[in-house]
Design an enzyme around this catalytic site. Sequence first.
Site, PDB file in Angstrom:
ATOM      1  N   ASP A 203       0.851  -1.176   0.000  1.00 55.60           N
ATOM      2  CA  ASP A 203       0.000   0.000   0.000  1.00 55.60           C
ATOM      3  C   ASP A 203       0.895   1.236   0.000  1.00 55.60           C
ATOM      4  O   ASP A 203       1.861   1.317   0.772  1.00 55.60           O
ATOM      5  CB  ASP A 203      -0.912  -0.007   1.235  1.00 55.60           C
ATOM      6  CG  ASP A 203      -1.934   1.101   1.179  1.00 55.60           C
ATOM      7  OD1 ASP A 203      -3.003   0.886   0.599  1.00 55.60           O
ATOM      8  OD2 ASP A 203      -1.649   2.198   1.705  1.00 55.60           O
ATOM      9  N   ILE A 204       0.586   2.188  -0.882  1.00 56.54           N
ATOM     10  CA  ILE A 204       1.378   3.420  -0.936  1.00 56.54           C
ATOM     11  C   ILE A 204       1.054   4.270   0.287  1.00 56.54           C
ATOM     12  O   ILE A 204      -0.119   4.561   0.559  1.00 56.54           O
ATOM     13  CB  ILE A 204       1.082   4.202  -2.225  1.00 56.54           C
ATOM     14  CG1 ILE A 204       1.405   3.345  -3.451  1.00 56.54           C
ATOM     15  CG2 ILE A 204       1.865   5.503  -2.259  1.00 56.54           C
ATOM     16  CD1 ILE A 204       1.030   3.992  -4.760  1.00 56.54           C
ATOM     17  N   ASP A 220      -1.903   9.266 -10.602  1.00 53.68           N
ATOM     18  CA  ASP A 220      -1.891   8.181 -11.595  1.00 53.68           C
ATOM     19  C   ASP A 220      -0.476   7.871 -12.054  1.00 53.68           C
ATOM     20  O   ASP A 220      -0.124   6.705 -12.282  1.00 53.68           O
ATOM     21  CB  ASP A 220      -2.751   8.559 -12.794  1.00 53.68           C
ATOM     22  CG  ASP A 220      -4.238   8.461 -12.484  1.00 53.68           C
ATOM     23  OD1 ASP A 220      -5.043   8.913 -13.327  1.00 53.68           O
ATOM     24  OD2 ASP A 220      -4.590   7.934 -11.411  1.00 53.68           O
ATOM     25  N   GLU A 246      -4.693   2.213  -4.435  1.00 53.64           N
ATOM     26  CA  GLU A 246      -3.240   2.275  -4.307  1.00 53.64           C
ATOM     27  C   GLU A 246      -2.649   0.981  -3.736  1.00 53.64           C
ATOM     28  O   GLU A 246      -1.483   0.958  -3.335  1.00 53.64           O
ATOM     29  CB  GLU A 246      -2.837   3.460  -3.418  1.00 53.64           C
ATOM     30  CG  GLU A 246      -3.263   3.357  -1.956  1.00 53.64           C
ATOM     31  CD  GLU A 246      -4.639   3.946  -1.690  1.00 53.64           C
ATOM     32  OE1 GLU A 246      -4.911   4.338  -0.547  1.00 53.64           O
ATOM     33  OE2 GLU A 246      -5.447   4.021  -2.639  1.00 53.64           O
TER      34      GLU A 246
END
Length: 325
Positions: A203-204, A220, A246
Site C-alpha cells: 500500500d502506498i 496516476d 493504491e
Amino acid sequence: MDDRINNAPCGYIAMTHEGFIQEVNHTFLMELGYPLIDVLDKHIESFMSTANKLIFHSYFYPFIHLNGHVDELFISLKDCSGNSIPYLLNGRRLERDGVEVFDCILMQMGRRVDYEHELRAAKHQMEEAYKEKETALAKLVTLHAEIEKKQAELLEMNALLLEMSHTDKLTGLKNRRYFQEALDGLIQGYPVDHQPFSLFILDIDHFKRVNDTYGHQIGDDVLERLGSILKSQARKEDIAARYGGEEFVLLLPQVDRDESTEMAENLRHIVACSIWETASITVSIGIATYTQDDTSTSLLKKADKALYLSKEMGRNRVTHAMDLT
C-alpha cells in the site's frame, strides 16, 4: 485523461451507475463519428437499438451489480450515421471519490465478424471443392491456406481480447481477477507438489495526500511508476497485480517465509530510494506464507493484517503475518 488511454486501440467510457457517460476517449469518438459534446452526459442506451437495450438491461446491469464486473458482452452501438457497430464490452464497477462508476472498454468487433463470415464462406467453398474432380485440387489447397490464415488472425485477436480482460489499464499489471485465479490455482496444486508460496500486499503510504497536494494526474503517474518497479523486480514466475486503488499484490511461487521477507525489504528499499515527481514515495508491505490450513480468503486476511501493522508501526515497513503470533 491519460494520452495512452485517450488514444488506446479500443474505446473507453466511464459512466455513472445510472448509465450516463462521464468520460470517453478519442478512439471511441472517432469510431462512432460523434463530437465530444454529443456524448458526454448522454445515457449509454441512447446509442442503442431497442433490441440492444433489452440485452444491456438483462445482462450488463444485473451482472456488474452482482459481480462487480462484466466480461465479453457483445453489444451494438449506433454511429453518427445510424449504422450499427458491433462491440465486445468489458466493464468494472468501482468507486471514484466516493461515487460509484462503471469503467468500460469496447473493442470494435467488425473485423472479427468479417473474419468469421469469411471463414464460413471459405469452408463452404472447400466442401464444394471436395465434390469436384482432380481439377479442383489446386483450388482446395488455396482455400485451405486461406482458412489457416484467417484462423490464425482470429486466434491472435482472441488472445489480445483475453489479455486486455486480465490487465489493469493504468499500470499494465495483471488485474485483481487474474491474481485471484492464479492464487486459487496455487492453492489447488499444493496437495500435489507441496511447494511453498507467499504473497505481498503493498500500500502506498499517504497516497491521499499525494492526490490532494499534486492532483490525480500525478497520483496516476505514481501508480504507473510503481507498477513499472513491480514488473522490473518480479521474477518470471511471479504475478504482480493491482489489487485496487493504491494497493498492489505480488504472488511469489516457491518462496518461503524468510525469502519473502528478504524480497519485500529489497522492494521497499527500491521504492523509497527511487526518484519521484513528488517529494518521496514509500510503501508499507504485509506478507503471508501459505500453510495447508489456509484458504485464499484467510491468506489474504493474514497479509492484510500484517500490512495494517506495518502502517501502525510508522509505515515504510515490512511485516510478515507469522510475526503477529
